[in-house]
Structure formats: structure tokens, C-alpha cells
Design an enzyme around this catalytic site. Sequence first.
Site, PDB file in Angstrom:
ATOM      1  CE1 TYR A 143     -17.037  19.943  85.903  1.00  0.00           C
ATOM      2  CE2 TYR A 143     -17.534  21.564  87.596  1.00  0.00           C
ATOM      3  CZ  TYR A 143     -17.405  20.250  87.201  1.00  0.00           C
ATOM      4  OH  TYR A 143     -17.658  19.230  88.097  1.00  0.00           O
ATOM      5  CD  GLU A 145     -23.163  29.772  82.572  1.00  0.00           C
ATOM      6  OE1 GLU A 145     -24.180  29.083  82.712  1.00  0.00           O
ATOM      7  OE2 GLU A 145     -23.104  30.968  82.917  1.00  0.00           O
ATOM      8  CG  ASN A 172     -15.130  21.071  96.731  1.00  0.00           C
ATOM      9  OD1 ASN A 172     -16.137  21.768  96.633  1.00  0.00           O
ATOM     10  ND2 ASN A 172     -13.984  21.417  96.197  1.00  0.00           N
ATOM     11  NE  ARG A 184     -10.991  16.791  91.206  1.00  0.00           N
ATOM     12  CZ  ARG A 184     -11.931  15.860  91.039  1.00  0.00           C
ATOM     13  NH1 ARG A 184     -13.132  16.061  91.520  1.00  0.00           N
ATOM     14  NH2 ARG A 184     -11.663  14.728  90.399  1.00  0.00           N
ATOM     15  CG  ASP A 270     -10.563  29.668  93.737  1.00  0.00           C
ATOM     16  OD1 ASP A 270      -9.757  28.895  93.215  1.00  0.00           O
ATOM     17  OD2 ASP A 270     -11.135  29.433  94.822  1.00  0.00           O
TER      18      ASP A 270
HETATM   19  P1  NAD Z   1     -12.798  12.323  87.163  1.00  0.00           P
HETATM   20  O1  NAD Z   1     -12.103  13.299  86.276  1.00  0.00           O
HETATM   21  O2  NAD Z   1     -11.979  11.411  87.996  1.00  0.00           O
HETATM   22  O3  NAD Z   1     -13.811  11.428  86.331  1.00  0.00           O
HETATM   23  C1  NAD Z   1     -14.414  11.819  85.132  1.00  0.00           C
HETATM   24  C2  NAD Z   1     -14.430  10.632  84.198  1.00  0.00           C
HETATM   25  O4  NAD Z   1     -15.107  11.006  82.987  1.00  0.00           O
HETATM   26  C3  NAD Z   1     -13.012  10.198  83.783  1.00  0.00           C
HETATM   27  O5  NAD Z   1     -12.934   8.796  83.840  1.00  0.00           O
HETATM   28  C4  NAD Z   1     -12.893  10.702  82.353  1.00  0.00           C
HETATM   29  O6  NAD Z   1     -11.977   9.955  81.576  1.00  0.00           O
HETATM   30  C5  NAD Z   1     -14.330  10.573  81.868  1.00  0.00           C
HETATM   31  N1  NAD Z   1     -14.638  11.457  80.739  1.00  0.00           N
HETATM   32  C6  NAD Z   1     -14.345  12.778  80.606  1.00  0.00           C
HETATM   33  N2  NAD Z   1     -14.799  13.231  79.424  1.00  0.00           N
HETATM   34  C7  NAD Z   1     -15.407  12.181  78.802  1.00  0.00           C
HETATM   35  C8  NAD Z   1     -16.039  12.021  77.554  1.00  0.00           C
HETATM   36  N3  NAD Z   1     -16.161  13.049  76.695  1.00  0.00           N
HETATM   37  N4  NAD Z   1     -16.520  10.802  77.229  1.00  0.00           N
HETATM   38  C9  NAD Z   1     -16.388   9.743  78.069  1.00  0.00           C
HETATM   39  N5  NAD Z   1     -15.783   9.840  79.267  1.00  0.00           N
HETATM   40  C10 NAD Z   1     -15.289  11.046  79.627  1.00  0.00           C
HETATM   41  O7  NAD Z   1     -13.777  13.201  88.080  1.00  0.00           O
HETATM   42  P2  NAD Z   1     -14.768  12.774  89.252  1.00  0.00           P
HETATM   43  O8  NAD Z   1     -14.402  13.539  90.448  1.00  0.00           O
HETATM   44  O9  NAD Z   1     -14.876  11.296  89.335  1.00  0.00           O
HETATM   45  O10 NAD Z   1     -16.131  13.382  88.708  1.00  0.00           O
HETATM   46  C11 NAD Z   1     -17.143  12.571  88.156  1.00  0.00           C
HETATM   47  C12 NAD Z   1     -18.372  13.417  87.861  1.00  0.00           C
HETATM   48  O11 NAD Z   1     -18.846  14.012  89.068  1.00  0.00           O
HETATM   49  C13 NAD Z   1     -18.104  14.576  86.893  1.00  0.00           C
HETATM   50  O12 NAD Z   1     -19.215  14.714  86.044  1.00  0.00           O
HETATM   51  C14 NAD Z   1     -17.964  15.769  87.796  1.00  0.00           C
HETATM   52  O13 NAD Z   1     -18.343  16.961  87.144  1.00  0.00           O
HETATM   53  C15 NAD Z   1     -18.927  15.415  88.923  1.00  0.00           C
HETATM   54  N6  NAD Z   1     -18.553  16.105  90.158  1.00  0.00           N
HETATM   55  C16 NAD Z   1     -17.516  15.660  90.917  1.00  0.00           C
HETATM   56  C17 NAD Z   1     -17.156  16.350  92.072  1.00  0.00           C
HETATM   57  C18 NAD Z   1     -16.040  15.892  92.976  1.00  0.00           C
HETATM   58  O14 NAD Z   1     -15.743  16.598  93.943  1.00  0.00           O
HETATM   59  N7  NAD Z   1     -15.404  14.766  92.771  1.00  0.00           N
HETATM   60  C19 NAD Z   1     -17.848  17.518  92.435  1.00  0.00           C
HETATM   61  C20 NAD Z   1     -18.890  17.942  91.605  1.00  0.00           C
HETATM   62  C21 NAD Z   1     -19.247  17.218  90.487  1.00  0.00           C
HETATM   63  N1  UDP Z   2      -6.411  25.127  95.774  1.00  0.00           N
HETATM   64  C1  UDP Z   2      -5.240  25.441  96.431  1.00  0.00           C
HETATM   65  N2  UDP Z   2      -4.126  24.743  96.111  1.00  0.00           N
HETATM   66  C2  UDP Z   2      -4.119  23.742  95.187  1.00  0.00           C
HETATM   67  C3  UDP Z   2      -5.318  23.418  94.530  1.00  0.00           C
HETATM   68  C4  UDP Z   2      -6.459  24.148  94.842  1.00  0.00           C
HETATM   69  O1  UDP Z   2      -5.202  26.336  97.286  1.00  0.00           O
HETATM   70  O2  UDP Z   2      -3.036  23.148  94.965  1.00  0.00           O
HETATM   71  C5  UDP Z   2      -7.638  25.873  96.145  1.00  0.00           C
HETATM   72  C6  UDP Z   2      -8.423  26.435  94.980  1.00  0.00           C
HETATM   73  O3  UDP Z   2      -7.945  27.714  94.626  1.00  0.00           O
HETATM   74  C7  UDP Z   2      -9.829  26.472  95.553  1.00  0.00           C
HETATM   75  C8  UDP Z   2      -9.865  25.280  96.504  1.00  0.00           C
HETATM   76  O4  UDP Z   2      -8.511  24.963  96.788  1.00  0.00           O
HETATM   77  O5  UDP Z   2     -10.025  27.644  96.292  1.00  0.00           O
HETATM   78  C9  UDP Z   2     -10.553  24.054  95.921  1.00  0.00           C
HETATM   79  O6  UDP Z   2      -9.983  23.819  94.656  1.00  0.00           O
HETATM   80  P1  UDP Z   2     -10.316  22.525  93.784  1.00  0.00           P
HETATM   81  O7  UDP Z   2      -9.581  22.674  92.499  1.00  0.00           O
HETATM   82  O8  UDP Z   2     -10.079  21.302  94.579  1.00  0.00           O
HETATM   83  O9  UDP Z   2     -11.879  22.583  93.559  1.00  0.00           O
HETATM   84  P2  UDP Z   2     -12.941  23.746  93.256  1.00  0.00           P
HETATM   85  O10 UDP Z   2     -13.861  23.685  94.408  1.00  0.00           O
HETATM   86  O11 UDP Z   2     -12.258  25.081  93.178  1.00  0.00           O
HETATM   87  O12 UDP Z   2     -13.544  23.349  91.960  1.00  0.00           O
END
Ligand code: NAD
Ligand code: UDP
Length: 310
Positions: A143, A145, A172, A184, A270
Site C-alpha cells: 500500500y 510503496e 485517517n 479499520r 504499525d
Molecule cells: P474503500 O475501501 O471504502 O474504497 C475504495 C474503493 O475502491 C472501493 O469501492 C473498492 O471497491 C474500489 N477499488 C479497489 N480496488 C479497485 C480496482 N482495482 N478497480 C476499481 N475499483 C477498486 O476506502 P476509502 O476509505 O473510501 O478510500 C478511498 C481512497 O482514499 C483510497 O485510494 C485510499 O487509499 C485513500 N485514503 C483513504 C483514507 C481514509 O482514511 N479513508 C486515508 C488515506 C487514503
Molecule cells: N487498531 C486497533 N484495533 C483495531 C483496528 C486497528 O487497535 O481493531 C489500531 C491499529 O493497530 C493502528 C490504529 O488502530 O495503530 C489505526 O489503524 P487503522 O487500521 O484504522 O489505520 P492505519 O492508520 O493503521 O492505516
Amino acid sequence: MKTLVTGGAGFLGSHICERLLEQGHEVICLDNFFTGNKKNVDHLRDFSNFELLRHDVIDPFKVEVDRIYNMACPASPVHYQYNPIKTVKTSVMGAINCLGLAKRVGARILQASTSEVYGDPEVHPQPESYRGNVNPIGLRACYDEGKRCAETLFFDYHRENQVDTRVVRIFNTYGPRMAPDDGRVVSNFIVQAIKGEDLTIYGDGSQTRSFCYVDDLVEAILRTMEQEETVGPVNIGNPVEFTIRELAEQVLEKVGSSSKLVEMPLPSDDPTQRKPDISLAKKVLGWEPTVQLADGLERTIPYFRKAISS
Ligand code: NAD
Ligand code: UDP
């Protein structure tokens, strides 16, 4: 404007689709439904300018659009580690396909990057200038890289081909439409508290995260897309930092649950701390979060109560 949202049936993508439709834009939502769900966008089918496409971003595609939000990628460690090679392909080949499309049709394109590009940060809080501390061969590397390489591609397409790019680094984020089995921390804790199960704290719960409510995050993403001052990367997130144990305690209080906290093994690599420096977002977007954790949890818990009972 005609807009493509890849990953549009996911948590963040579905909120972006909704906001764009409300603003009167045409929206094509493209998703392979790996972690997304048709239910997240069912209510959007009432809009005549909404279209849903089942497609995988690792395969090329053609659509005529003015804007592309590249959100496709599983974001939960549980899901992105399920098939790590596919995760790298989604980030890297997905970025190449989206950027190639943007180049052909002259669309502006935004990449959903992540705070994970900073790895386990030694600089705190993290400004955009920090280059990070990522283990390139660890379990999170697919993820981290993958997203770092996607950023590289965005900047190279911008420099070499003048593609009109934007990059946001999302910290987050939580809120309604996260899948109850997303894995998460916020969704896990709320679901466990509602069900009366133990809350699973990984490690001793002293690691920190900074949690942003989805409405704040979506506002920042839309503003980044439409401003002209920077291509990014721009950190977006809520800079108020909590330990994971503090989060668990707040969730118990807000749900009104008597569940216990149990410690489980800490996953490898982590990150021990994470908090965005959002000075750039404040300056170029005129943005900062408005919903603090207590309020955001109150808005999120009813969604999970309903999702679990149905
Ligand atoms: P999510 O898993 O709910 O959404 C990801 C969506 O992408 C899903 O609908 C999934 O089906 C689709 N998807 C996955 N692989 C695919 C592929 N190969 N082709 C087409 N669709 C595909 O996650 P999210 O939290 O909504 O995250 C959305 C974006 O934001 C991601 O790129 C994630 O890396 C980024 N992001 C989210 C957070 C967060 O905290 N929510 C933090 C950092 C980055
Ligand atoms: N975590 C936890 N319990 C859970 C899920 C996650 O303690 O049931 C911790 C995890 O180890 C990390 C933080 O919560 O330290 C955030 O995890 P998450 O998977 O939401 O996102 P990350 O920021 O690690 O990608």
C-alpha cells in the site's frame, strides 16, 4: 462538468459522487466492488446524471470527462494485505491508466494519496516536505510503496506531459458508509461496542492517530481539485491527535456500551504516531476541519446501528 470517480462505490468515493451530483455535475462512478458496495450509491441512481460502471482500474478504459478523482484502492490494512500484489497493481497500473486517460481527454486529475507515504514518521507532525520512513519490504509496503509510486507517476505525467494533476495526502478519515467489516479502527470499535463485544486494542493502545470526519475531508478534496495555486501534495486531515486507547474510551462513552478493552498483538510496522501539519491546506484551500471527534462519532454511530441491524 463531467466527472469520473474511480472507487466511487467505496466509503470516500460515494460521498464525493454525492457532493458532485448535488452541485449539478455529471458523475461516472467506476468500481470493481472489492471493498465498495452498490448500496453506497443506490440512492444516487435517482439522479439522471449518475452512471455506475463495474470495471477494474488495472485494465485500461475510455470515458470523455473533464475531471477524474482517482480513489480506487482498498484502504484498510486488512483488505490491502489480503492480496498485496493486486494492491500494488491497483495503485500503480490504476494511476497509469487514469493519467493516460487524463492526458488523452485533457481532464484534470486528482490522486487520493495517503499519510502512509510517511510510514512510521520520525518527524511529528508531518509536513508535506517530510520524505517519510517506509519499510519497503514489510506487510504495509504494498500500500505505502504503491501509493508513493502513484505520486511519482502523477508528478512525472505533470512534468513530462503537462497533465493537470492534483495530489492530496489523506489522513485517517471515518464516517457513515464505512463497511462494518472494513477492519479499520473507528469502524471496528463502534461495531464491537454496539454488539457488546470486547474492543480489540492492538498493542498497548499508546500509538496515535488523528481522525477526520468525512464531510470535512470531502470538502478539502473538492477544494483541492478546483484551486489553481498548487498541484500538491496537500495534507488533509484533522490535526487533533488521540491515542488508540483514548479513541476506544470515547467510543464506549458515545455508544453507551460496557464492553471491555482487550489488548491484541500489534501488527508489524504499525506507525507509532501520526498527525498532519495542515498549514498548506489552510493557506491554499482556506480550509480546516470543523467536526471534532466527539461530534463525528455521534454522527457516525447511528449509521452503524442501522447497518448492523439490517
Ligand atoms: P474503500 O475501501 O471504502 O474504497 C475504495 C474503493 O475502491 C472501493 O469501492 C473498492 O471497491 C474500489 N477499488 C479497489 N480496488 C479497485 C480496482 N482495482 N478497480 C476499481 N475499483 C477498486 O476506502 P476509502 O476509505 O473510501 O478510500 C478511498 C481512497 O482514499 C483510497 O485510494 C485510499 O487509499 C485513500 N485514503 C483513504 C483514507 C481514509 O482514511 N479513508 C486515508 C488515506 C487514503
Ligand atoms: N487498531 C486497533 N484495533 C483495531 C483496528 C486497528 O487497535 O481493531 C489500531 C491499529 O493497530 C493502528 C490504529 O488502530 O495503530 C489505526 O489503524 P487503522 O487500521 O484504522 O489505520 P492505519 O492508520 O493503521 O492505516
